[in-house]
Design an enzyme around this catalytic site. Sequence first.
Site, PDB file in Angstrom:
ATOM      1  N   ASP A   1       0.880  -1.173   0.000  1.00 35.28           N
ATOM      2  CA  ASP A   1       0.000   0.000   0.000  1.00 35.28           C
ATOM      3  C   ASP A   1       0.913   1.217   0.000  1.00 35.28           C
ATOM      4  O   ASP A   1       2.104   1.105   0.276  1.00 35.28           O
ATOM      5  CB  ASP A   1      -0.904  -0.010   1.244  1.00 35.28           C
ATOM      6  CG  ASP A   1      -2.137   0.872   1.082  1.00 35.28           C
ATOM      7  OD1 ASP A   1      -3.249   0.339   0.871  1.00 35.28           O
ATOM      8  OD2 ASP A   1      -1.995   2.119   1.177  1.00 35.28           O
TER       9      ASP A   1
ATOM     10  N   PRO B   1       2.341   3.866   4.612  1.00 35.81           N
ATOM     11  CA  PRO B   1       3.193   2.939   5.368  1.00 35.81           C
ATOM     12  C   PRO B   1       2.672   2.579   6.759  1.00 35.81           C
ATOM     13  O   PRO B   1       2.773   1.421   7.178  1.00 35.81           O
ATOM     14  CB  PRO B   1       4.536   3.675   5.454  1.00 35.81           C
ATOM     15  CG  PRO B   1       4.332   5.049   4.932  1.00 35.81           C
ATOM     16  CD  PRO B   1       3.035   5.090   4.194  1.00 35.81           C
ATOM     17  N   ASP B   2       2.085   3.548   7.490  1.00 36.91           N
ATOM     18  CA  ASP B   2       1.644   3.245   8.853  1.00 36.91           C
ATOM     19  C   ASP B   2       0.458   2.283   8.860  1.00 36.91           C
ATOM     20  O   ASP B   2       0.441   1.294   9.592  1.00 36.91           O
ATOM     21  CB  ASP B   2       1.270   4.538   9.595  1.00 36.91           C
ATOM     22  CG  ASP B   2       2.513   5.359   9.918  1.00 36.91           C
ATOM     23  OD1 ASP B   2       3.625   4.807   9.770  1.00 36.91           O
ATOM     24  OD2 ASP B   2       2.372   6.537  10.290  1.00 36.91           O
ATOM     25  N   LYS B   3      -0.512   2.600   8.034  1.00 39.19           N
ATOM     26  CA  LYS B   3      -1.695   1.732   7.949  1.00 39.19           C
ATOM     27  C   LYS B   3      -1.266   0.333   7.516  1.00 39.19           C
ATOM     28  O   LYS B   3      -1.720  -0.679   8.070  1.00 39.19           O
ATOM     29  CB  LYS B   3      -2.694   2.319   6.952  1.00 39.19           C
ATOM     30  CG  LYS B   3      -3.798   1.369   6.566  1.00 39.19           C
ATOM     31  CD  LYS B   3      -5.020   2.081   6.071  1.00 39.19           C
ATOM     32  CE  LYS B   3      -6.003   1.145   5.377  1.00 39.19           C
ATOM     33  NZ  LYS B   3      -6.608   0.153   6.209  1.00 39.19           N
TER      34      LYS B   3
ATOM     35  N   ARG C   1     -11.876   4.874  -3.552  1.00 39.27           N
ATOM     36  CA  ARG C   1     -13.075   4.131  -3.146  1.00 39.27           C
ATOM     37  C   ARG C   1     -14.332   4.743  -3.766  1.00 39.27           C
ATOM     38  O   ARG C   1     -14.443   5.958  -3.892  1.00 39.27           O
ATOM     39  CB  ARG C   1     -13.206   4.131  -1.625  1.00 39.27           C
ATOM     40  CG  ARG C   1     -14.180   3.086  -1.148  1.00 39.27           C
ATOM     41  CD  ARG C   1     -14.517   3.247   0.298  1.00 39.27           C
ATOM     42  NE  ARG C   1     -13.339   3.249   1.161  1.00 39.27           N
ATOM     43  CZ  ARG C   1     -13.408   3.636   2.432  1.00 39.27           C
ATOM     44  NH1 ARG C   1     -14.542   4.045   2.949  1.00 39.27           N
ATOM     45  NH2 ARG C   1     -12.316   3.605   3.173  1.00 39.27           N
TER      46      ARG C   1
ATOM     47  N   ARG D   1     -19.531   3.444 -11.011  1.00 35.13           N
ATOM     48  CA  ARG D   1     -18.191   2.856 -11.088  1.00 35.13           C
ATOM     49  C   ARG D   1     -17.362   3.540 -12.169  1.00 35.13           C
ATOM     50  O   ARG D   1     -16.161   3.685 -12.039  1.00 35.13           O
ATOM     51  CB  ARG D   1     -18.309   1.363 -11.382  1.00 35.13           C
ATOM     52  CG  ARG D   1     -18.852   0.580 -10.210  1.00 35.13           C
ATOM     53  CD  ARG D   1     -18.682  -0.911 -10.435  1.00 35.13           C
ATOM     54  NE  ARG D   1     -19.166  -1.660  -9.288  1.00 35.13           N
ATOM     55  CZ  ARG D   1     -20.401  -2.125  -9.196  1.00 35.13           C
ATOM     56  NH1 ARG D   1     -21.272  -1.928 -10.156  1.00 35.13           N
ATOM     57  NH2 ARG D   1     -20.787  -2.803  -8.124  1.00 35.13           N
TER      58      ARG D   1
ATOM     59  N   ASN E   1     -12.269  -0.858  -9.229  1.00 29.98           N
ATOM     60  CA  ASN E   1     -13.341  -0.470 -10.153  1.00 29.98           C
ATOM     61  C   ASN E   1     -13.025   0.791 -10.951  1.00 29.98           C
ATOM     62  O   ASN E   1     -12.316   1.653 -10.443  1.00 29.98           O
ATOM     63  CB  ASN E   1     -14.626  -0.225  -9.354  1.00 29.98           C
ATOM     64  CG  ASN E   1     -15.426  -1.485  -9.188  1.00 29.98           C
ATOM     65  OD1 ASN E   1     -15.514  -2.291 -10.102  1.00 29.98           O
ATOM     66  ND2 ASN E   1     -16.002  -1.651  -8.013  1.00 29.98           N
TER      67      ASN E   1
ATOM     68  N   ASP F   1     -21.269 -10.500  -8.424  1.00 33.24           N
ATOM     69  CA  ASP F   1     -22.664 -10.284  -8.834  1.00 33.24           C
ATOM     70  C   ASP F   1     -23.393 -11.636  -8.908  1.00 33.24           C
ATOM     71  O   ASP F   1     -24.551 -11.750  -8.498  1.00 33.24           O
ATOM     72  CB  ASP F   1     -22.753  -9.635 -10.218  1.00 33.24           C
ATOM     73  CG  ASP F   1     -21.842  -8.431 -10.371  1.00 33.24           C
ATOM     74  OD1 ASP F   1     -22.292  -7.382 -10.813  1.00 33.24           O
ATOM     75  OD2 ASP F   1     -20.641  -8.561 -10.020  1.00 33.24           O
TER      76      ASP F   1
ATOM     77  N   ARG G   1     -24.282 -12.844  -5.502  1.00 31.52           N
ATOM     78  CA  ARG G   1     -25.451 -12.110  -4.987  1.00 31.52           C
ATOM     79  C   ARG G   1     -26.727 -12.638  -5.652  1.00 31.52           C
ATOM     80  O   ARG G   1     -27.760 -12.813  -5.007  1.00 31.52           O
ATOM     81  CB  ARG G   1     -25.300 -10.609  -5.286  1.00 31.52           C
ATOM     82  CG  ARG G   1     -24.252  -9.944  -4.419  1.00 31.52           C
ATOM     83  CD  ARG G   1     -24.014  -8.497  -4.849  1.00 31.52           C
ATOM     84  NE  ARG G   1     -23.109  -7.816  -3.924  1.00 31.52           N
ATOM     85  CZ  ARG G   1     -22.241  -6.885  -4.280  1.00 31.52           C
ATOM     86  NH1 ARG G   1     -22.140  -6.511  -5.542  1.00 31.52           N
ATOM     87  NH2 ARG G   1     -21.471  -6.306  -3.373  1.00 31.52           N
TER      88      ARG G   1
ATOM     89  N   HIS H   1     -19.332  -5.670 -14.960  1.00 33.57           N
ATOM     90  CA  HIS H   1     -19.591  -5.641 -13.517  1.00 33.57           C
ATOM     91  C   HIS H   1     -20.152  -4.249 -13.247  1.00 33.57           C
ATOM     92  O   HIS H   1     -19.415  -3.287 -13.109  1.00 33.57           O
ATOM     93  CB  HIS H   1     -18.298  -5.867 -12.743  1.00 33.57           C
ATOM     94  CG  HIS H   1     -18.418  -5.584 -11.259  1.00 33.57           C
ATOM     95  ND1 HIS H   1     -19.252  -6.287 -10.441  1.00 33.57           N
ATOM     96  CD2 HIS H   1     -17.807  -4.667 -10.469  1.00 33.57           C
ATOM     97  CE1 HIS H   1     -19.148  -5.818  -9.198  1.00 33.57           C
ATOM     98  NE2 HIS H   1     -18.272  -4.826  -9.199  1.00 33.57           N
TER      99      HIS H   1
ATOM    100  N   THR I   1     -17.948  -2.194   0.622  1.00 37.87           N
ATOM    101  CA  THR I   1     -18.266  -3.630   0.671  1.00 37.87           C
ATOM    102  C   THR I   1     -16.960  -4.369   0.942  1.00 37.87           C
ATOM    103  O   THR I   1     -15.902  -3.925   0.492  1.00 37.87           O
ATOM    104  CB  THR I   1     -18.850  -4.141  -0.664  1.00 37.87           C
ATOM    105  OG1 THR I   1     -17.858  -4.009  -1.680  1.00 37.87           O
ATOM    106  CG2 THR I   1     -20.088  -3.339  -1.067  1.00 37.87           C
TER     107      THR I   1
END
Length: 333
Positions: free
Chosen positions: A51, A54-56, A98, A105, A137, A165, A168, A192, A247
């Site tokens: 990622d 760095p901290d997360k 996000r 999308r 996405n 999908d 679901r 999608h 999600t």
Amino acid sequence: QSFFKPISNASPPSITKRHNKISVIGAGNVGMAIAQTILTQDLTDELVIVDNKPDKLRGEMLDLQHAAAFLPRVKINSSVEYSVTAGSDLCIVTAGARQIAGESRLNLLQRNLALFKGIIPLLARYSPETILIIVSNPVDVLTYIAWKLSGFPSNRIIGSGTNLDSSRFRFLIADHLQVNAQDVQACIVGEHGDSSVALWSSISVGGVPVLSFLEKQQIAYEKETLENIHKKVIDSAYEVISLKGYTSWAIGYSVASLARSIIRDQRKIHPVSVLATGFYGIGDDVEVFLSLPAQLGRGGVLGVTNVHMNQEEEQRLRDSAKTILEVQTQLGI
Ligand code: 6V0
């Protein structure tokens, strides 16, 4: 100084089992749900998370490592540098902006395109033999972009597509008929997103084709009821995002199921985004990725199933391809 003293007359350990390595790019809600599902399902010997925060990233890595006493032994590593992914068998890309409540999308694309230019070539350089699964996405267009940026053959580029999908869809049909979702064979193909196509004509429950069963028994069913179930599938992601902000669990299981089919060479059929050139009336000169029922194994995409589609379904699939192509044209790619 080793903790263990070898027994007398022992030969050095030989490792014959193939070592698997999976890298997950993006330690957000989706990346971490995928990582943790892969761990609990014992799919890999080494798991790497990348990622740009760095901290997360370190926090997420430590949190997973602290579960070591309850999990199969897996080497878990993380870094902001892509060299850590070197030699991966599978790279799963979830990094991205996000989707915010109400945002389509397709609106996400511009932001994610720039990001992919900084990710995909590095993954390809450090793991030239890897298989790529794209989750970010809009997944179909980004899978196409990943194909172009990586220079990989198309069998090693997979978008998570409508695998979720379809899950679901199976859940909603199972709920409607009060049966187990695993007994429902039902597939959503195409984009999608909003132009996805539900293949009603091939749905079966426990091997019994549903629509012809209803027709034979002269049980009336409303086309509207069917359309409503499909509409619910399309609205599902928006509903979950508006309620909890993102999600994660279902996409985690969905992508782990793809990882299992690939890493364990299960040769299972999944509706995933693949290069659709020449399939179901999509032109031989059309470069578009969208979901079709594809067989997945250690070589990536092994083939596409020749599933029955009626004329309306085939037309909808081509319309879905057109929707994706229009976006690619707008982007000038
Ligand atoms: P998130 O929680 O914001 O996580 C995204 C992560 O990406 C963050 O941790 C960022 O720090 C990281 N990131 C951003 N830029 C970079 C970069 N250049 N390099 C490395 N890491 C970076 O988002 P969330 O996890 O909820 O969603 C991730 C993506 O998955 C989004 O594009 C979603 O739309 C998509 N989804 C796709 C689904 C599918 O079915 N295909 C389903 C759910 C979400």
